[in-house]
Design an enzyme around this catalytic site. Structure first.
Site: not given
Ligand code: GCV
Length: 869
Positions: A381, A459, A464, A492, A626
């Site tokens: 990202e 994860k 996600d 989240e 998602h």
């Molecule tokens: C901190 C998702 C979340 C992001 C997070 C990312 C990650 O994409 O939206 O906020 O970044 O996961 O776990 O790195």
């Protein structure tokens, strides 16, 4: 928004409810069958009505049951913690102090922390002070280790302590010559503190303390929180948003607050830091990475290190160690000038790169001797990483690991990477990047390139943090690599600070899911659940870790939503022992946090236990992943198409006129092949894939017959509706607790539930309408809460259970009275809450039933109008 009515209608409804009556089939079912508390009188709640939730689960209210109180008092006359002040923990900050007006206090040894918790806890629970004594009086609780306490040495045979390791504890009732005591012991001061909290927990939950013989050893070594101070922060003290007030940003720890809060920055210690520290210790959490993985290199600067050292000093007695997240390219940051590197010098094999990180780690270690190491999000990202210089994740992780290994530190390297060049299916990418590194033969004859002091942090699922995902195929795949599981505690994608969503069942599901992992010869491993992989018993890993992305903030209750406290609690309990069941954890939490009355406990536990499955149902049922709007990941936007394909809901739903869902079978992306053979085959076949993951792996035809006989479209719509109906039930169940819950928290949860129901309805409506654009189908009307009403002798049915109200024409000269309600589910309970007195007029019919995940409720609101002639 579903079946809710405006506030004036609510008044009318409650008036009507008082004279409600039961009719229809199954009408005689008692309300309590659906978990809500019957309205009969009971003693008012013990908590003060203005209690704000700031003690988390460390609330030590006087025991209400007189018999139990007498037994506790009889058993616990004194506290003995020998040499509590002898082994002081390191303190770097000479003038470490609490903010003016604090109620918490600093301690400098772990045994002082244990002693003070007992003084506070027993004093509160027993409703009178319990003295700290020397010697060995009768009716004593003794806490310590064989090193700290001659009494423990005398009372507990060394052979009983040996299997407890560093963190395990035992709690034992002893009776010798008429002299009674309870001993809480471990091999280390920290273990004794863990045992102290476990002992207090028993009293908080009003369990017997007679004849105790308990021992407990954590299954996982490193039980950490990651704390993102700038992202997904739903526990800020600004109720209008997620941020803070008065110069704070909403984070729990203040480093850079301004304005009215400027004087509260670290090194000043705030009450909430110590509440959090005690709470973490009460669960056995032993480390925290204090900043976002999208890392700001500020945390490596000398000024920040001084602040971190103060925080570490305050947390150290509680056994909570610090780490920071770093940016791989931090050496190029001008804030470190003149000690900076060029971009080209970020080569993970270069001495320059490694020495830079060694220097940084040394600075940290000088101030924080037990500093744990670094958490790294690289080439993910937009974050920089070794791939920017042509290296892979193994090179990058090992370069950092080599830099900090001499200092005894570790690197937690995240596997949350999804480079679009690797594969068109985002879910396949991490496995393709990390897997081969685990297979590489090494010069010393071993296999797998990742260094010993590297943990890959993965994860739970391959996407996600969705409310339901299959387990990440990396579990079991990385046989030669240390691997930590990363769970998201901050909500989240699971309702943020608005929705009540207890995540225990989600984590239990993943930790207990079978990887079907095999050994090198293709033989199924004996122990192969995800939890076995994480705790090392599957593949013989000696070092083990679990990480929760925490949900703490500076809100009064520290988590924003009172029920979000349960998620931190559940994470900690599972981190200690992942084999625990989510329901038992919920029950403990409710007893510690809300009430010990069995009926109240039953209702709240029921509310929690179905909440995650309900959220799955109204957000992403049957494996469609998602569908969140990209702006905040809270509300729905299934139509959203972003510049980045793999961030777009449309990429995940693949809606078209034929059906819905992402084909990841061998005829699609082939992702299923990343699982071990048994699972790969199960997921690949639409006939055998679990229905709750159907669209995760298959593009499902709208007419496909489901296992319950319904067609897919109908089942899909009913899932959305059922999820919302659960939230409607939540509101009713909560209302039934009004007399049993302190006023402030009751009102705050009630307000959240109202918003929750509205937002769940919006998920249902937005998604169902969008799918209709592709299939052109009507809303099916024979779902779990379907009813037919009889008005003027005429049966009327076919209601869309998602609609807020229904217009019912009444022929001239006919009574508007509903004379009969026939539910589709014979076990459903029907209740007419109000009849129309004439036309136009309003009637309300409440239907309650049980779904596969818990009670569901709908209030049908009928507007009876004169039929056109
Ligand atoms: C901190 C998702 C979340 C992001 C997070 C990312 C990650 O994409 O939206 O906020 O970044 O996961 O776990 O790195």
């Amino acid at each position: 928004m579903g079946a809710t009515v405006s506030s004036s209608d609510e008044n009318e409804q409650s008036r009507l409810r008082r004279r409600s009556f039961l009719i229809g089939s199954g009408a005689a079912v008692a309300t309590s069958m659906f978990g809500a508390l019957p309205a009969q009188a009971s003693p008012p709640n013990a908590f003060p009505d203005d209690y704000d939730g700031s003690d988390l689960w460390l609330r030590y209210e006087p025991v209400a049951d007189p018999g139990l109180l007498a037994r506790y008092r009889a058993a616990l006359g004194a506290i003995v913690v020998e040499n509590a002040g002898h082994t002081l923990v390191h303190r770097h900050t000479a003038n470490l102090s609490m903010a003016p007006g604090s109620t918490e206090h600093l301690v400098q040894s772990t045994l002082e922390a244990a002693r003070d918790e007992l003084v506070r806890g027993l004093g509160g629970l027993l409703g009178r002070p319990v003295p700290v004594r020397d010697g060995f009086p009768d009716r004593t609780v003794v806490v310590g280790t064989p090193d700290s306490s001659p009494l423990v040495r005398r009372l507990v045979p060394a052979r009983d302590l040996a299997p407890l390791g560093d963190d395990g504890y035992l709690i034992r009732s002893l009776s010798r010559g008429g002299h009674r005591s309870i001993v809480v012991a471990g091999n280390t001061d920290l273990a004794a503190l863990y045992g102290t909290f476990a002992f207090l927990r028993r009293l908080q939950a009003q369990q017997s303390i007679a004849g105790l013989d308990i021992s407990s050893v954590p299954k996982i070594n490193h039980r950490y929180l990651n704390y993102w101070e700038t992202e997904r922060l739903y526990a800020g003290n600004n109720p209008a948003g997620t941020g803070g007030l008065n110069g704070e940003n909403g984070a729990i720890f203040d480093f850079t607050a301004t304005g009215a809060s400027a004087a509260l920055n670290l090194p000043v210690i705030l009450d909430r830091y110590l509440v959090a520290a005690r709470a973490m210790a009460s669960l056995g959490i032993n480390g925290i990475t204090i900043n976002n993985v999208n890392a700001n290199s500020f945390y490596l600067t000398p000024a920040a290190i001084e602040q971190e050292a103060a925080l570490a000093d305050a947390l150290r007695p509680y056994g909570v160690r610090l780490a920071v997240s770093i940016n791989y390219a931090a050496p190029t940051d001008a804030r470190f000038a003149p000690d900076t590197l060029t971009r080209e010098e970020l080569d993970p094999y270069s001495a320059k790169f490694r020495d830079w990180w060694t220097r940084r780690a040394r600075q940290l270690q000088a101030a924080i001797p037990d500093f744990m190491g670094f958490t790294v999000k690289a080439n993910s990202e937009g974050q920089p990483g070794p791939q920017d210089l042509g290296y892979d994740h193994g090179d990058g992780a090992n370069g950092m690991a080599a830099a900090v290994a001499p200092l005894g530190m570790r690197i937690f390297w995240r596997t949350f990477v999804y480079n679009a060049d690797v594969d068109t299916d985002r879910l396949k990418r991490a496995y393709l990047e990390f897997g081969p590194i685990d297979d590489e033969p090494q010069p010393d004859g071993t296999i797998g390139r990742f260094a010993e002091n590297v943990f890959l942090q993965t994860k739970n699922g391959p996407l996600d943090y969705q409310a339901r995902e299959p387990a990440n195929p990396l579990f079991g795949r990385m046989e030669h690599t240390n691997q930590a599981i990363e769970l998201q505690v901050t909500q989240e994608y699971t309702g943020q600070n608005t929705m009540l969503c207890y995540l225990g069942p989600l984590w239990e599901e993943v930790l207990k899911s079978d990887t079907h992992a095999t050994d090198a010869h293709g033989k199924l491993l004996a122990k192969r659940l995800v939890g076995n992989v994480v705790d090392g018993t599957a593949q013989g890993h000696p070092d083990t870790a679990i990480v929760g992305v925490a949900n703490l903030g500076n809100a009064d209750n520290l988590t924003g939503h009172h029920f979000a406290q349960a998620n931190l609690y559940a994470f900690g309990r599972l981190a200690w022992d992942w084999t625990l069941d989510a329901r038992g954890i919920a029950e403990d939490w409710v007893r510690l946090t809300w009430s010990n009355r069995d009926a109240v406990v039953r209702t709240i536990v029921a509310m929690m236990m179905g909440s995650r499955e309900a959220l799955v149902s109204y957000q992403t049922p049957l494996g469609v992943a998602h569908q969140f709007r990209s702006s905040d990941h809270y509300g729905p936007n299934p139509a959203e198409r972003l510049a980045r394909d793999d961030w777009s809901p449309v990429y995940y739903n693949k809606a078209d006129s034929a059906g819905l869902g992402y084909d990841r079978s061998p005829t699609g992306s082939g992702f299923t092949a990343q699982y071990f053979p048994v699972l790969a085959a199960r997921y690949a076949d639409i006939e055998t894939v679990p229905e709750n993951l159907l669209m995760w792996f298959h593009h499902v035809p709208w007419d496909r017959r489901m296992r319950n006989g319904r067609i897919f479209w109908d089942e899909l719509v009913y899932r959305y509706q059922t999820g919302v109906h659960y939230v409607s039930w939540l509101r009713q169940a909560w209302d039934s607790l009004e007399r049993h819950v302190d006023a402030r928290r009751f009102a705050e949860v009630k307000a959240k539930l109202a918003a929750h129901e509205a937002d769940a309805g919006s998920w249902r409506d937005t998604c169902v309408r969008y799918w209709q654009e592709f299939n052109g189908r009507a809303i099916p009307t024979n779902g779990p809460l379907a009813i037919t009403i009889v008005v003027g002798g005429r049966p009327i049915g076919g209601f869309d259970a998602g609609a807020p109200s229904y217009t019912v024409p009444v022929a001239a000269g006919t009574s508007p009275k509903i004379t009969k309600v026939v539910p589709a589910d014979p076990a459903a309970k029907c209740e007419i809450l109000g009849q129309a007195r004439g036309v136009p007029g309003r009637a309300v019919v409440r239907i309650t039933a049980n779904s596969f995940f818990g009670p569901i409720l709908k209030d049908y609101v009928f507007d009876l109008v004169a039929a056109a002639r």
